[in-house]
Every structure is written in C-alpha cells, then in structure tokens.
Design a protein around this motif. Structure first.
Motif, short mmCIF file in Angstrom:
data_model
loop_
_atom_site.label_atom_id
_atom_site.label_comp_id
_atom_site.label_asym_id
_atom_site.label_seq_id
_atom_site.Cartn_x
_atom_site.Cartn_y
_atom_site.Cartn_z
N ILE A 193 1.00 -0.92 0.06
CA ILE A 193 -0.27 0.10 -0.28
C ILE A 193 1.15 0.92 -0.39
N ARG A 194 0.30 2.27 -0.74
CA ARG A 194 1.30 3.41 -0.78
C ARG A 194 1.01 4.70 0.36
N PRO A 195 1.51 5.35 0.58
CA PRO A 195 1.51 6.29 2.10
C PRO A 195 0.10 6.72 1.37
N GLU A 196 -0.06 7.19 0.60
CA GLU A 196 -1.59 8.14 0.38
C GLU A 196 -2.93 7.34 0.33
N ASP A 197 -2.60 5.78 -0.14
CA ASP A 197 -3.60 5.28 -0.06
C ASP A 197 -3.45 4.06 1.56
N VAL A 198 -3.42 4.53 2.53
CA VAL A 198 -3.50 4.00 3.76
C VAL A 198 -4.94 3.81 4.47
N VAL A 199 -5.69 5.62 3.85
CA VAL A 199 -7.12 6.28 4.71
C VAL A 199 -8.09 4.79 3.69
N THR A 200 -7.27 4.80 2.34
CA THR A 200 -8.15 3.93 1.25
C THR A 200 -8.32 2.18 1.66
N MET A 207 10.84 12.32 3.45
CA MET A 207 11.87 10.78 2.32
C MET A 207 11.02 11.06 1.30
N TYR A 208 9.62 10.76 1.49
CA TYR A 208 8.89 10.42 0.60
C TYR A 208 8.64 11.27 -0.29
N GLU A 209 9.31 11.47 -2.36
CA GLU A 209 9.23 12.66 -2.83
C GLU A 209 7.67 13.03 -3.04
N PRO A 210 6.51 12.15 -3.78
CA PRO A 210 5.46 13.06 -3.20
C PRO A 210 5.24 14.04 -2.12
N PHE A 211 5.12 13.81 -0.86
CA PHE A 211 4.40 14.19 0.20
C PHE A 211 5.61 15.93 0.19
N CYS A 212 6.96 15.92 -0.41
CA CYS A 212 8.15 16.15 -0.67
C CYS A 212 7.58 17.35 -1.23
N CYS A 213 6.00 17.11 -2.77
CA CYS A 213 6.90 18.25 -4.11
C CYS A 213 4.78 18.90 -3.40
#
Length: 360
Positions: A128-135, A193-199
């Motif tokens: 699971i990706r970090p942005e999909d944890v809630v889903t 560290m996670y690029e999508p969150f840094c952006c």
C-alpha cells in the motif's frame, strides 16, 4: 307489447363460471372514460382464463396471465409460475420466475463475501502506498486493525527510508523502535523522504487562504519569540510563534468515526501534537506582546501595512471561544497588532519545519 316494468333485468347468478362480469368496456374500441388505463384488468383476464379452461380443458389453463406472474393450476386454483417452470413460452409471452426464499437467502449469503484472516491483510498492507492508507483502512475492520499495528508502520518506514535524507534525531532508524508516537514519527519522516509528500509541501502556499477561518476558536498552548540571524539583510528579524490547537474537524459519514485503536496499540497512536499547528509571524522589529497562553484566538486578519510594502497582522485572544459566527467586541480580550510583517507561515504538526520534542 309487454310493459317495460315487466322486463326482468339480467342479474348475476351464483352458478356463473366467473365471479367477474365481462363487459365490452373491458376490451378494445371502448370508451376511454370508462377504461382509463387502456388495458385489461388483471382480475378480468383471470376470469376469462377460468371460463376458457372450463370450456376447452386443461390446455387452456397453461396460458399465462398478462403480466406473467400468476397462472392457473390443474385444479382451477391460482398458482405461482415456479410450479409451472416447464411451460416455456406460449404465444410469444415468456413467463418470469419468482425467486423462492431459499434462493433469496443464498443470494444474500453470496453478497456478504468471505472472511479472511488478519495475516492476509497484513501481507496486502506491504504493497500500500502512503497516500492510500486511509482507503485501505476503510475496506473492512480487519484492514483498519492492521493499520493500527506497529508492524505496519515500521514496514512503511523501512520501505521508504533513504540514507541521503536529512532527518531529526527522533526520526532516525535507531530511534524508530520506540513504540510511543510511532505513527506520528513515521508520518513526519515521510514528509522528509517520500517524494510525493515533499512536493506537496513545496507546492502548498505558506499561508492558505482559509487560514483566518480555520484558526478561529483555537487555543493557544504555547508562545515564544526569537531573534533571526540577519543573513543578507542589514537588520535582524524577529519571529513570533503561536502554537495553537485547532478544533477537531466535523467528520460526516466517515466509517472510522467512533473506532478507537486497540488497547495494545494506544502507545503507537499517541500524538501530543494532534490537531495542532504553528502560526509563525516574522516582523522587521521587536514588538512587545502580552501573555496569551491558555487563551482562545477569536479574531485574525491579515491586511496590507501602512507603507504598502509589508503586511499587518491583527489577533484578538479571549478567555472563552465565540460561537455561532459572532464577532468579538473590541474592548474584550487581548488585542495584538504586528506591523510591519515580513512573512506569515502556518505549519501543521506533520510539516518538516514544525518543532516537536525529541521525547514525543
């Protein structure tokens, strides 16, 4: 000629074949005022079938009714179409089958799905990706239970760990084995560290447009100011920090409402900075500010300064919150005016620049 009074009216007899009177108005070319629907009534059609069956024999009883939901059985009584499944199509009209109670129960059991062990959900959580944890947590209760475990957050941290990334001491691998506030520490590390969150942090404005509304009725937990090194500027800057605890957001129709993490994982979910943010105001000069710790922020405005080159921030703190959108009175509370202001930043608890204790 016989008198009209001697004429006998045609009355319905008990031994008639049908209990319903069949008239011309029940068929085509009839008066629309008499037949509003323009179609034969179900009771009329069944009465005609009963008469035809009595005249022609059993073969006529196999003709379905107009809607195909009920037919006649051999003993002249009405029966369901399940009893005559082998009739097939007669005169181009197909009979529809009704589901029995057993079929309905079996269909309900099929829709419930299977019950998988928590080990399977733990294996799936590794992809699971970090942005999909809630889903992922909203799939079922066992999937949500997996997201509460310390194993889930440790695997998520190790999967995205980068040696080249700069991390605070508390977010280093040798300190991540402490269970207390593990979830909050992993989320903070992902924004390093996670690029999508840094952006996402880089693209978001320093001060969202909804800031004055979202910070209303926030409680000031801590306040401090510090002197910023001048750098390229000739004079130093002064940074005023207000640690505010926002009101919990209104969650509607959310499946995780009311669910508390298991008792053995409360330390993992412990976060003293939950719903907290830091309002950081940098001024050109030092400004004396009274003590506002423990008070509630009821008013916040950001306008243009008098010199038209900087900003002007006005804050009003009161002892109790103001509800129902009422504006506070000017003579009530403590008013703070910061002018001229160099910059204003709003940092959430997960922001990389948010100051947090190493013992958290």
């Amino acid at each position: 000629m016989p008198r009209r009074g001697n004429r006998k009216r045609l009355k319905f007899r008990a031994n008639d074949m049908s209990s319903h009177r069949v008239t011309v108005a029940d068929f085509a070319n009839s008066d629309p005022a008499v037949v509003k629907s323009g179609r034969v009534k179900k009771s009329v059609a069944n009465a005609v079938q009963k008469e035809v069956k009595a005249l022609c024999g059993l073969a006529a009883s196999r003709v379905p009714s107009e809607d195909g939901s009920s037919v006649l059985s051999e003993n002249g009584q009405y029966g369901s179409s399940d009893e005559l499944e082998d009739i097939g199509n007669v005169n181009g009209i197909s009979s529809r089958k009704k589901k029995s109670k057993k079929q309905k129960e079996s269909s309900i059991t099929d829709l419930t799905g299977g019950d998988y062990t928590i080990d399977i959900w733990l294996v799936l959580a590794s992809y699971i990706r970090p942005e999909d944890v809630v889903t992922f947590a909203l799939i079922c209760k066992k999937a949500w239970t997996v997201t509460c475990t310390a194993v889930f957050w440790m695997r998520l941290y190790k999967r995205h760990y980068q040696r080249s990334a700069y991390l605070p001491v508390r977010l280093l691998p040798e300190c991540m084995y402490i269970l207390r506030s593990l979830r909050a520490c992993v989320i903070r590390s992902l924004f390093h560290m996670y690029e999508p969150f840094c952006c996402r942090v880089a693209k978001n404005p320093s001060l969202p447009e909804s800031t004055p509304n979202t910070l209303l009725n926030s409680k000031c937990l801590l306040y401090w100011c510090r002197k910023v090194e001048p750098g390229s500027r000739p004079a130093p800057l002064w940074e005023f920090n207000f640690k505010l605890k926002k009101l919990p957001p209104k969650q509607k129709n959310h499946c995780l409402n009311g669910l508390m993490p298991p008792a053995e994982y409360k330390e993992v979910h412990f976060n003293p900075d939950q719903d907290c943010c830091l309002l950081q105001v940098t001024t050109l000069n030092f400004i004396f500010i009274p003590v506002v710790m423990g008070m509630t922020l009821t008013y916040l405005t950001i306008n243009v300064s008098t010199d038209m080159r900087h900003h002007r921030v006005r804050l009003v703190f009161q002892d109790c919150p103001v509800m129902n959108g009422k504006k506070p009175r000017g003579e009530q509370g403590v008013q703070i005016v910061l002018d001229p202001v160099h910059s204003v930043h709003l940092l959430d608890w997960w922001h990389p620049k948010y100051p947090f204790s190493a013992m958290a």
